[in-house]
Design a protein around this motif. Structure first.
Motif, PDB file in Angstrom:
ATOM      1  N   ASP A 240      17.255   1.286 -15.057  1.00 62.10           N
ATOM      2  CA  ASP A 240      16.141   1.456 -14.120  1.00 62.10           C
ATOM      3  C   ASP A 240      15.239   0.233 -14.169  1.00 62.10           C
ATOM      4  O   ASP A 240      14.854  -0.225 -15.266  1.00 62.10           O
ATOM      5  CB  ASP A 240      15.306   2.693 -14.478  1.00 62.10           C
ATOM      6  CG  ASP A 240      15.969   3.984 -14.035  1.00 62.10           C
ATOM      7  OD1 ASP A 240      16.262   4.106 -12.837  1.00 62.10           O
ATOM      8  OD2 ASP A 240      16.208   4.854 -14.898  1.00 62.10           O
TER       9      ASP A 240
ATOM     10  N   SER B  11      11.619  -1.951  -7.495  1.00 63.58           N
ATOM     11  CA  SER B  11      12.125  -0.832  -8.300  1.00 63.58           C
ATOM     12  C   SER B  11      13.554  -0.515  -7.856  1.00 63.58           C
ATOM     13  O   SER B  11      13.859  -0.552  -6.661  1.00 63.58           O
ATOM     14  CB  SER B  11      11.233   0.397  -8.128  1.00 63.58           C
ATOM     15  OG  SER B  11       9.938   0.151  -8.645  1.00 63.58           O
TER      16      SER B  11
ATOM     17  N   SER C 285      17.284   1.791  -9.240  1.00 65.19           N
ATOM     18  CA  SER C 285      18.001   2.629 -10.193  1.00 65.19           C
ATOM     19  C   SER C 285      19.502   2.419 -10.007  1.00 65.19           C
ATOM     20  O   SER C 285      20.014   2.514  -8.890  1.00 65.19           O
ATOM     21  CB  SER C 285      17.641   4.103  -9.978  1.00 65.19           C
ATOM     22  OG  SER C 285      18.246   4.907 -10.964  1.00 65.19           O
TER      23      SER C 285
ATOM     24  N   GLY D  52      23.149   3.777 -11.011  1.00 64.39           N
ATOM     25  CA  GLY D  52      23.755   4.998 -11.533  1.00 64.39           C
ATOM     26  C   GLY D  52      25.189   4.819 -11.995  1.00 64.39           C
ATOM     27  O   GLY D  52      25.831   3.799 -11.733  1.00 64.39           O
TER      28      GLY D  52
ATOM     29  N   ALA E 258      21.183   7.753 -14.322  1.00 65.01           N
ATOM     30  CA  ALA E 258      20.840   6.338 -14.206  1.00 65.01           C
ATOM     31  C   ALA E 258      21.206   5.610 -15.495  1.00 65.01           C
ATOM     32  O   ALA E 258      20.895   6.067 -16.598  1.00 65.01           O
ATOM     33  CB  ALA E 258      19.356   6.174 -13.917  1.00 65.01           C
TER      34      ALA E 258
END
Length: 646
Positions: free
Chosen positions: A5, A23, A25, A27, A2
């Protein structure tokens, strides 16, 4: 790994909740499309990812030392800099790294055992290679060419239009190659040829790219993941636009009946896109077979390239000859029309008719004369020669400047100028809120003055006003600009149900494919009338361009081969070349079988809905690329072996 975040991040503006404990993430190497309604939080999310906007609560974690950069909606540069100066300044870190590396080489010549210098040299090499920096001058030249900025390279950036400045900023960001690249509507102000160049650059990039776009082909081509923002929450979907549509339908099916209209719209959109993807795949396969057959034949007879080019030109330009004469009512007739902009010839001797029920897209590069032609058809400017005959028809016009709207008036004053709350919509009496709800306006917007609305909201007002009236023909200049996908879907639905004729200018390939039944395609100083899907027309144009490059390549190869033939005495194949001759045929057969299987999977709804149409499409494109590399290597060594008599 990641790179960024977001953990339970929230954001409000006044009392309006934009993000509620979301939320996410992000990558490495991901290509992520952000989808949602205008004002729903897409740009806010991007700014939080970039760090230019703080969240109200929650945590934002970025990996140490990563570079995150965002394309500004209105980029600003020093007024006294030229376009080339701006690019050189933006890429200063790369130029400085190369200069430092050159100095280090001199140091290492004098002190070959200097470990610190060796370590720094290794760091610089990695950095320069990660930015493709050894050949950055050539990259700048290519970008100037493809973004149509070459003629402006020595002009002050302050003298350029907003769209041109944005292209400079986009180009600089592409060449800088930050670890995370954030793009908010990157295809705005780009014509389709620029968009294709941008697509190719981003597809081949190893960067993480997060982008907002209403260009549905662009999303489907580029995205490995789609994130939808709705009601201050986010939902993640694997794959591009096609997979998003399929999964969104599944979600809506499980909800209340109030979503039936949206569900029907999504289903129709998904079916239309799936047919288009399938057709493109089929065309691409046929094109690939033809190119490889031509490659082999052209080695013996270069004239075959010219033959294929003629066939492609015939397919592009004379397709309309297969169509019978339409005897519907004629609304416009254009005779020997010529248009100039200053000394520049835009159009010369154009003849055409516009018939009842036709949907004509005017397409071409930026600055070719599309909007000028629209103004001539409307009688706003006079042609340099020729004439435009117009019957007794009522024309509805939508322009990029929204000239019919008054910033001081509220929505209810615009739609009900004589008071009350009823509006006449193509002869039917409706409540103004009931009508504007179709264009995604909540009730509280009725008293808002137009001046406080966003560009996209103003476009929705202008479209609602246009569709409320009875017209024989609609003339639309870039109608999808500043609109989100949900609003474009509404626009498409209205246009598809419209019984009159439509003439429109657009760079949106998906929109043109869906609406147009005919193209007026600008080519140099003429217009070709084409009865093809716009994406198909562009594919042929791209292939013609490839023919030119391939012809030059063949001529160059023949010259080199003649030189090699003179000096081949005593030459043998290397170990690697022998291994290619021995092993590549089996590898080629394996990839051909894989491609066949992937095509079968893309034709099976059970499989592509389970795996994801975008994922399968990406695997197919990757397999094709690998196959092309193997075939090129094999045929190159095979040709060398034949020349050596092996």
């Amino acid at each position: 790994m990641a790179l960024i975040d977001l953990i339970e991040v929230s954001k409000k503006f006044d009392t309006k909740e934009i993000l509620n404990e979301v939320s996410l993430s992000i990558g490495e190497h991901e290509k992520i499309a952000i989808i949602g309604k205008n004002g729903g939080g897409k740009s806010t999310l991007m700014k939080i990812l970039c760090g230019v906007l703080e969240s109200d609560s929650g945590r934002v974690i970025r990996q140490n030392n990563i570079k995150v950069e965002m394309l500004a909606q209105q980029p600003k540069f020093e007024a006294n800099l030229s376009v080339r100066d701006v690019l050189n300044n933006e890429l200063k870190e790369i130029f400085d790294a190369r200069d430092e590396y050159t100095k280090l080489l001199h140091t290492l010549q004098d002190k070959p055992d200097d470990e610190k210098a060796h370590k720094r040299a290794d760091e610089l090499i990695k950095f320069i290679e990660s930015k493709d920096g050894w050949d950055i001058e050539r990259s700048i030249e290519i970008l100037l060419e493809y973004f149509s900025l070459k003629e402006y390279e020595n002009r002050l950036v302050s003298s350029l239009s907003g769209g041109e400045v944005r292209r400079v900023a986009l180009g600089a960001l592409l060449l800088k190659k930050p670890d995370v690249l954030l793009l908010d509507e990157p295809t705005n102000h780009l014509d389709v040829y620029m968009v294709k160049f941008l697509e190719d650059m981003l597809k081949n990039s190893k960067q993480c790219i997060v982008f907002i776009s209403h260009d549905r082909y662009f999303i489907d081509t580029l995205a490995s993941r789609s994130i939808e923002i709705e009601d201050a929450k986010i939902r993640s979907f694997d794959g591009g636009y096609a997979y998003y549509l399929a999964k969104k339908q599944e979600i809506l099916l499980s909800l209340a009946k109030s979503h039936e209209t949206l569900l029907k719209q999504l289903k129709s959109e998904e079916e239309w896109l799936r047919r288009g993807v399938k057709a493109r795949l089929k065309r691409n396969e046929g094109r690939k077979e033809r190119v490889f057959a031509m490659r082999e034949e052209a080695k013996k007879n270069p004239g075959v390239i010219r033959r294929v080019r003629l066939e492609l030109e015939r397919a592009s330009k004379n397709f309309n000859q297969a169509h019978s004469i339409n005897r519907k009512k004629m609304l416009f007739e254009v005779k020997k029309l010529s248009l100039k902009m200053g000394e520049k010839v835009l159009l010369n001797g154009f003849d055409a008719r516009v018939l009842q029920g036709e949907r004509i897209a005017i397409v071409g590069r930026n600055g070719c004369g599309k909007s000028t032609l629209i103004k001539a058809l409307l009688g706003k400017i006079s042609p340099n020669s020729g004439e435009i005959l117009r019957g007794e028809v009522d024309v509805g016009y939508f322009d990029q400047n929204r000239s019919e709207l008054s910033d001081e008036k509220s929505l209810i004053e615009i739609f009900c100028p004589n008071g009350g709350d009823r509006v006449l919509v193509r002869g039917a009496n409706m409540h103004v809120y009931g009508y504007l709800k179709n264009f995604l306006f909540p009730k509280e917007y009725l008293d808002k003055p137009v001046g406080v609305l966003s560009g996209g909201e103003k476009n929705r007002v202008a479209l609602a006003l246009l569709f409320a009236k009875k017209h024989d023909i609609l003339v639309l200049d870039e109608p999808t600009n500043d609109l989100d996908i949900a609003t474009i879907n509404i626009l498409e639905e209205y246009l598809q149900s419209f019984e009159g004729a439509i003439i429109f200018v657009s760079h949106d390939r998906y929109f043109v494919d869906k609406i147009a039944t005919k193209l007026w395609a600008f080519e140099d100083d003429s217009i070709q009338i084409v009865h093809q899907a716009y994406s198909h027309y562009l594919e042929i144009k791209d292939e013609l361009s490839q023919m030119d490059k391939f012809e030059a390549e063949i001529l160059s190869q023949n010259t080199q081969n003649n030189e090699k033939q003179k000096n081949k005495s005593g030459t043998k194949l290397s170990y690697k070349q022998n291994q290619i001759l021995l092993n590549h045929p089996d590898k080629i057969a394996e990839f051909e079988a894989l491609i066949k299987q992937l095509n079968a999977n893309l034709s099976d709804p059970k499989i592509y809905q389970e795996i994801g149409i975008q994922k399968l499409y990406d695997e197919l494109e990757s397999a094709k690329s690998q196959l092309e590399i193997l075939e090129n290597e094999y045929f190159e060594v095979l040709e060398i072996a034949e020349n050596l008599g092996v």
